[in-house]
Design an enzyme around this catalytic site. Structure first.
Site, PDB file in Angstrom:
ATOM      1  N   ARG A 133       0.847  -1.194   0.000  1.00 13.45           N
ATOM      2  CA  ARG A 133       0.000   0.000   0.000  1.00 13.45           C
ATOM      3  C   ARG A 133       0.880   1.240   0.000  1.00 13.45           C
ATOM      4  NH1 ARG A 133      -1.848   0.693   4.504  1.00 13.45           N
ATOM      5  NH2 ARG A 133      -1.166  -1.210   5.527  1.00 13.45           N
ATOM      6  N   TYR A 171      -1.367  -3.427  -6.970  1.00 15.35           N
ATOM      7  CA  TYR A 171      -1.134  -4.148  -5.711  1.00 15.35           C
ATOM      8  C   TYR A 171      -2.401  -4.247  -4.851  1.00 15.35           C
ATOM      9  CZ  TYR A 171      -0.178  -5.226  -0.942  1.00 15.35           C
ATOM     10  OH  TYR A 171      -0.279  -5.801   0.295  1.00 15.35           O
ATOM     11  N   GLY A 172      -2.627  -5.400  -4.276  1.00 11.15           N
ATOM     12  CA  GLY A 172      -3.777  -5.755  -3.430  1.00 11.15           C
ATOM     13  C   GLY A 172      -4.510  -4.627  -2.729  1.00 11.15           C
ATOM     14  N   GLY A 173      -3.927  -4.128  -1.640  1.00 12.69           N
ATOM     15  CA  GLY A 173      -4.622  -3.137  -0.817  1.00 12.69           C
ATOM     16  C   GLY A 173      -4.988  -1.863  -1.565  1.00 12.69           C
ATOM     17  N   LYS A 215      -9.538  -2.545   1.961  1.00 14.80           N
ATOM     18  CA  LYS A 215      -9.261  -1.407   2.849  1.00 14.80           C
ATOM     19  C   LYS A 215     -10.075  -0.176   2.447  1.00 14.80           C
ATOM     20  CE  LYS A 215      -6.129  -3.882   4.834  1.00 14.80           C
ATOM     21  NZ  LYS A 215      -5.931  -4.279   6.191  1.00 14.80           N
ATOM     22  N   HIS A 241     -10.232  -2.797  11.795  1.00 16.48           N
ATOM     23  CA  HIS A 241      -9.118  -3.619  11.286  1.00 16.48           C
ATOM     24  C   HIS A 241      -8.868  -4.734  12.298  1.00 16.48           C
ATOM     25  CE1 HIS A 241      -4.640  -3.571   9.768  1.00 16.48           C
ATOM     26  NE2 HIS A 241      -5.361  -4.473   9.129  1.00 16.48           N
ATOM     27  N   SER A 283      -0.836  -3.846  10.859  1.00 18.43           N
ATOM     28  CA  SER A 283      -0.458  -4.716   9.742  1.00 18.43           C
ATOM     29  C   SER A 283       0.799  -5.508  10.092  1.00 18.43           C
ATOM     30  CB  SER A 283      -0.187  -3.882   8.494  1.00 18.43           C
ATOM     31  OG  SER A 283      -1.331  -3.127   8.164  1.00 18.43           O
ATOM     32  N   ALA A 284       0.786  -6.788   9.730  1.00 14.43           N
ATOM     33  CA  ALA A 284       1.918  -7.699   9.969  1.00 14.43           C
ATOM     34  C   ALA A 284       2.289  -7.820  11.444  1.00 14.43           C
ATOM     35  CB  ALA A 284       3.130  -7.295   9.127  1.00 14.43           C
ATOM     36  N   CYS A 285       1.274  -7.807  12.311  1.00  8.39           N
ATOM     37  CA  CYS A 285       1.520  -8.017  13.742  1.00  8.39           C
ATOM     38  C   CYS A 285       0.770  -9.215  14.292  1.00  8.39           C
ATOM     39  CB  CYS A 285       1.172  -6.770  14.538  1.00  8.39           C
ATOM     40  SG  CYS A 285       2.424  -5.476  14.392  1.00  8.39           S
ATOM     41  N   GLY A 286       0.304 -10.112  13.413  1.00  6.64           N
ATOM     42  CA  GLY A 286      -0.169 -11.405  13.901  1.00  6.64           C
ATOM     43  C   GLY A 286      -1.660 -11.678  13.909  1.00  6.64           C
ATOM     44  N   ASN A 300      -2.282 -15.121  12.062  1.00  5.23           N
ATOM     45  CA  ASN A 300      -1.802 -16.242  12.876  1.00  5.23           C
ATOM     46  C   ASN A 300      -2.754 -16.565  14.022  1.00  5.23           C
ATOM     47  OD1 ASN A 300       1.217 -17.106  12.194  1.00  5.23           O
ATOM     48  ND2 ASN A 300       0.930 -14.965  11.690  1.00  5.23           N
ATOM     49  N   ASP A 356      -8.895 -10.022   9.124  1.00  4.99           N
ATOM     50  CA  ASP A 356      -8.448  -8.653   8.833  1.00  4.99           C
ATOM     51  C   ASP A 356      -9.483  -7.568   9.144  1.00  4.99           C
ATOM     52  OD1 ASP A 356      -6.148  -7.179   7.849  1.00  4.99           O
ATOM     53  OD2 ASP A 356      -7.310  -6.683   6.074  1.00  4.99           O
ATOM     54  N   ASN A 385       6.587  -8.574   1.542  1.00  5.14           N
ATOM     55  CA  ASN A 385       5.131  -8.389   1.597  1.00  5.14           C
ATOM     56  C   ASN A 385       4.434  -9.232   0.524  1.00  5.14           C
ATOM     57  OD1 ASN A 385       2.755  -7.199   2.703  1.00  5.14           O
ATOM     58  ND2 ASN A 385       2.659  -5.767   0.991  1.00  5.14           N
ATOM     59  N   ARG A 411       2.128 -12.124  -0.866  1.00  2.00           N
ATOM     60  CA  ARG A 411       0.857 -12.530  -0.240  1.00  2.00           C
ATOM     61  C   ARG A 411       0.190 -13.664  -1.004  1.00  2.00           C
ATOM     62  NH1 ARG A 411      -1.528  -8.886   4.058  1.00  2.00           N
ATOM     63  NH2 ARG A 411       0.198  -7.484   4.482  1.00  2.00           N
TER      64      ARG A 411
HETATM   65  P1  GTP Z   1      -2.064  -7.745   7.729  1.00  3.53           P
HETATM   66  O1  GTP Z   1      -2.562  -8.819   6.828  1.00  3.53           O
HETATM   67  O2  GTP Z   1      -0.926  -6.969   7.145  1.00  3.53           O
HETATM   68  O3  GTP Z   1      -3.142  -6.838   8.259  1.00  3.53           O
HETATM   69  O4  GTP Z   1      -1.358  -8.392   8.997  1.00  3.53           O
HETATM   70  P2  GTP Z   1      -1.668  -9.506  10.086  1.00  3.53           P
HETATM   71  O5  GTP Z   1      -1.869  -8.829  11.400  1.00  3.53           O
HETATM   72  O6  GTP Z   1      -2.673 -10.492   9.653  1.00  3.53           O
HETATM   73  O7  GTP Z   1      -0.237 -10.130  10.127  1.00  3.53           O
HETATM   74  P3  GTP Z   1       0.307 -11.590  10.161  1.00  3.53           P
HETATM   75  O8  GTP Z   1      -0.500 -12.500  11.027  1.00  3.53           O
HETATM   76  O9  GTP Z   1       0.517 -12.048   8.782  1.00  3.53           O
HETATM   77  O10 GTP Z   1       1.703 -11.212  10.859  1.00  3.53           O
HETATM   78  C1  GTP Z   1       2.783 -11.910  10.624  1.00  3.53           C
HETATM   79  C2  GTP Z   1       3.985 -11.407  11.382  1.00  3.53           C
HETATM   80  O11 GTP Z   1       3.784 -11.429  12.794  1.00  3.53           O
HETATM   81  C3  GTP Z   1       5.120 -12.371  11.123  1.00  3.53           C
HETATM   82  O12 GTP Z   1       6.320 -11.665  11.118  1.00  3.53           O
HETATM   83  C4  GTP Z   1       5.024 -13.331  12.312  1.00  3.53           C
HETATM   84  O13 GTP Z   1       6.217 -13.980  12.539  1.00  3.53           O
HETATM   85  C5  GTP Z   1       4.638 -12.383  13.430  1.00  3.53           C
HETATM   86  N1  GTP Z   1       3.883 -13.050  14.517  1.00  3.53           N
HETATM   87  C6  GTP Z   1       2.603 -13.455  14.497  1.00  3.53           C
HETATM   88  N2  GTP Z   1       2.236 -13.979  15.697  1.00  3.53           N
HETATM   89  C7  GTP Z   1       3.329 -13.891  16.491  1.00  3.53           C
HETATM   90  C8  GTP Z   1       3.595 -14.234  17.841  1.00  3.53           C
HETATM   91  O14 GTP Z   1       2.735 -14.710  18.580  1.00  3.53           O
HETATM   92  N3  GTP Z   1       4.845 -13.999  18.319  1.00  3.53           N
HETATM   93  C9  GTP Z   1       5.814 -13.436  17.537  1.00  3.53           C
HETATM   94  N4  GTP Z   1       7.013 -13.230  18.074  1.00  3.53           N
HETATM   95  N5  GTP Z   1       5.598 -13.088  16.254  1.00  3.53           N
HETATM   96  C10 GTP Z   1       4.380 -13.296  15.737  1.00  3.53           C
HETATM   97  C1  SPV Z   2      -2.598  -4.628   5.541  1.00  6.52           C
HETATM   98  O1  SPV Z   2      -1.612  -4.011   5.083  1.00  6.52           O
HETATM   99  O2  SPV Z   2      -3.066  -4.363   6.676  1.00  6.52           O
HETATM  100  C2  SPV Z   2      -3.216  -5.710   4.761  1.00  6.52           C
HETATM  101  C3  SPV Z   2      -2.765  -5.933   3.390  1.00  6.52           C
HETATM  102  O3  SPV Z   2      -4.083  -6.381   5.261  1.00  6.52           O
HETATM  103  S1  SPV Z   2      -3.496  -4.853   2.223  1.00  6.52           S
HETATM  104  O4  SPV Z   2      -4.786  -5.392   1.822  1.00  6.52           O
HETATM  105  O5  SPV Z   2      -2.616  -4.806   1.074  1.00  6.52           O
HETATM  106  O6  SPV Z   2      -3.657  -3.560   2.804  1.00  6.52           O
HETATM  107 MN    MN Z   3      -4.644  -5.644   7.321  1.00  5.76          MN
END
Ligand code: GTP
Ligand code: SPV
Ligand code: MN
Length: 597
Positions: free
Chosen positions: A73, A201-203, A210, A230, A252-255, A258, A281, A377, A379
């Site tokens: 994004r 790109y996606g977002g 989004k 979010h 974003s990318a904070c888990g 997972n 999401d 990034n 996906r």
């Molecule tokens: P967007 O799709 O961007 O909105 O993000 P998201 O929040 O769905 O992110 P995602 O679950 O893909 O985050 C992945 C990142 O978080 C990777 O770098 C993982 O290694 C890290 N991560 C996820 N859960 C944990 C956890 O419990 N502990 C640690 N240390 N890292 C984690």
């Molecule tokens: C984010 O960046 O929080 C995402 C990926 O979930 S995107 O749809 O590209 O914004």
């Molecule tokens: Mn997101």
């Protein structure tokens, strides 16, 4: 001549007008059928927009590569275009609607010449649900169409709904020249319109995600008294068969992905928990007639981060992406399967990297830095129904009841593993002061805190001070508001190692959260909120070092006094718009910190 499969005048007029502007060779309506999808895939393969992956090992899967400068994004090219700048707030880039339309119109003009304009009628949320919203995306990208077919509900039912409602979000997208200097992601909340140009790109281009479900929807939600967030949504089935649902907002990318589909850890298996994934999401939430909060996931697919996904971190996702998946910017192996950094198995000896160049294991660039096979990034897009933990309530118009709201960020030092706010108003304060630390992998000073309230900083479609006011008001509308918690999986020890094992083990924290929601455990009162007594976190099956749990739960007064400064600075940006209740909460926290030992 355009053929119209609809009688809706608004829709016909708008498609006609946009086709006149973009001048495509033809206009094709997307009906959501399997037959049409197969035709589009064939055309996209022939045009090398996608690559067919190994039909035995990855049936129905494709690879797509974006332009090299079009991989995430672009927040600096994203605008909220309201008549008054103040309505967009200090949290958004702003342009006047007049100036924005003018600037973008010049780029859209004739941009689809030699291409087809696809008309995608889509629903965010089950068609016809009280929660749901309709959009129509016009695009000249087959990749966008194929992704939208996964991420949203598309087709004739939606057209019928448009005839009923006579209302939809107008979404216009063109790749144009994929030129970053002619790229704009524009939102016109007052016109219920989105214009996105110059990106693939996606977002930036899956406009239901989004753009509609967060930026435009947050604006609508404020007027209609609901919440567009979010957030992931997950169900935790307890040993007695009862399912409790929680929502969680992490940046974003904070888990989020997972957590939403975690598999219970070995040590807790005997307890018989089971996880149900509703979304990873976005959450749309309403107060029901019973006075409690209910949530739906408006999306029907995941657009998840590939790197780091493996059978240890996320076994359910590994299973999910074995079929019907579009991979974007990952490494292509010689057997036509895919790989990314942190995937299962051995690092492949060679392959084609995300930029389409030959790649081999251990490859370094001229500066001696490793060359990545997949973009960080990169996906995958995949239907939620592929996920082994997909909730059976995904299609229910009513959604799921929410027991707890969880906020969280990456804080190496400050925030304890988990704490509970004192009440709704204090919980809104906790969300509004959320932050994540920059890591060495990002531009900026390492350890620097970036405020990301409710994980919505890039996605709140209006003045965030008014958004905080809206959150406070929502609490008053509920007879029984969910409890609000904050978690931090990322606290580090002196040697810079994560103290908490995370991933599957996070269920241990969710267990405490549910115990608190059901008044099953006491908690320890600190200046920032309630923290667990260490004995109340079940550690069966894991061994933390001596005193680690106590450290994970520690509230360090000096650190929090330092944090107050950052909060004050952030709140001050909103001047007199910031709700006084949040300043009250700030003062109370400051007072509690002063009087605590
Ligand atoms: P967007 O799709 O961007 O909105 O993000 P998201 O929040 O769905 O992110 P995602 O679950 O893909 O985050 C992945 C990142 O978080 C990777 O770098 C993982 O290694 C890290 N991560 C996820 N859960 C944990 C956890 O419990 N502990 C640690 N240390 N890292 C984690
Ligand atoms: C984010 O960046 O929080 C995402 C990926 O979930 S995107 O749809 O590209 O914004
Ligand atoms: Mn997101």
């Amino acid at each position: 001549m355009i053929k119209f499969p609809t009688h809706n005048k608004k829709l016909k007029d708008w498609v006609t007008k946009m086709a006149k502007l973009c001048q495509p060779d033809e206009v094709v309506w997307i009906d959501g059928s399997e037959a049409q999808k197969i035709i589009l895939e064939k055309e996209a393969l022939a045009n090398e927009e996608i690559i067919q992956l190994n039909k035995e090992k990855l049936p129905g899967c494709f690879l797509h590569r974006t332009a090299i400068d079009d991989v995430a994004r672009t927040e600096h090219l994203t605008f909220i275009c309201t008549k008054k700048k103040h309505d967009a707030g200090p949290n958004n880039n702003w342009m006047s609607p007049k100036a924005a339309y003018k600037k973008a119109r010049a780029i859209f003009k004739g941009a689809m010449r030699g291409r087809t304009m696809y008309v995608i009628p889509f629903s965010m949320g089950p068609v016809g649900s009280e929660f749901s919203k309709i959009g129509v995306e016009l695009t000249d990208s087959r990749y966008v169409v194929l992704n939208m077919l996964i991420m949203t509900r598309v087709g004739e039912l939606v057209l019928k709904q448009i005839e009923k409602e006579d209302n939809f979000t107008k979404c216009l997208h063109s790749k144009a020249e994929l030129d970053i200097n002619k790229r704009l992601i524009l939102h016109f909340p007052e016109d219920n319109t989105i214009w996105s140009v110059g990106s693939g790109y996606g977002g930036n281009v899956l406009l239901g995600k989004k753009c509609l479900s967060l930026r435009i929807a947050s604006h609508i939600a404020r007027k209609e008294h609901w919440l567009a967030e979010h957030m992931l949504i997950m169900g935790i089935e307890e040993p007695n068969g009862h399912i409790e649902y929680v929502v969680a907002a992490f940046p974003s990318a904070c888990g989020k992905t997972n957590l939403a589909m975690l598999v219970p850890p070995e040590g807790l298996k005997v307890k018989g928990y089971r996880i149900w994934t509703v979304g990873d999401d976005i959450a749309w939430m309403r107060v029901d007639s019973d006075g409690t909060l209910w949530a739906i996931n408006p999306e029907s697919g995941f657009f998840g981060v590939a790197p780091g996904t493996n059978s240890k971190t996320n076994p359910n996702m590994v299973e999910t992406v074995k079929k019907d998946t579009i991979f974007t910017n990952v490494l292509l192996k010689s057997d036509k399967t895919v790989w990314w950094e942190g995937a299962d198995g051995e690092v492949p000896a060679n392959g084609i990297d995300w930029q389409g160049r030959p790649w081999k294991s251990g490859l370094k660039d001229v500066n001696g830095k490793p060359v990545l096979g997949a973009h960080p990034n990169s996906r995958f897009t995949v239907p939620i129904m592929n996920c082994p933990s997909a909730s059976f309530r995904l299609e229910q118009h009513h959604g799921v009841p929410v027991s707890a709201v969880i906020f969280g960020g990456r804080r190496e030092h400050l925030a304890p593993l988990v704490y509970e706010s004192f009440n709704w108003q204090h919980g809104v304060f906790v969300g509004s002061t959320m932050a994540s630390e920059r890591t060495a992998a990002q531009v900026g000073q390492v350890g620097e805190v970036r405020r990301d309230p409710m994980a919505m900083l890039p996605f709140c479609g209006y003045n965030m001070a008014h958004y905080f006011r809206h959150w406070l008001d929502m609490g008053k509308k509920m007879k029984k508001a969910p409890k609000i918690f904050h978690v931090n999986w990322f606290r580090m020890d002196e040697s810079g190692k994560f103290m908490w094992p995370g991933f599957t083990e996070n269920l241990r924290v969710l267990e405490w959260i549910l115990d608190r929601c059901n008044n099953r455990v006491e908690a320890y009162k600190t200046p920032i909120g309630y923290v667990p007594y260490p004995a109340d976190i079940d550690l069966t099956g894991i061994s933390l070092s001596d005193g680690a749990l106590e450290k994970l739960l520690e509230v360090r007064k000096d650190d929090w006094v330092g944090e107050l400064k950052g909060i004050k600075k952030f709140f001050s940006e909103f001047k007199k718009d910031l709700p006084l209740e949040l300043w009250d909460e700030y003062e109370s926290l400051s007072q509690r910190l002063k009087t605590s030992e």
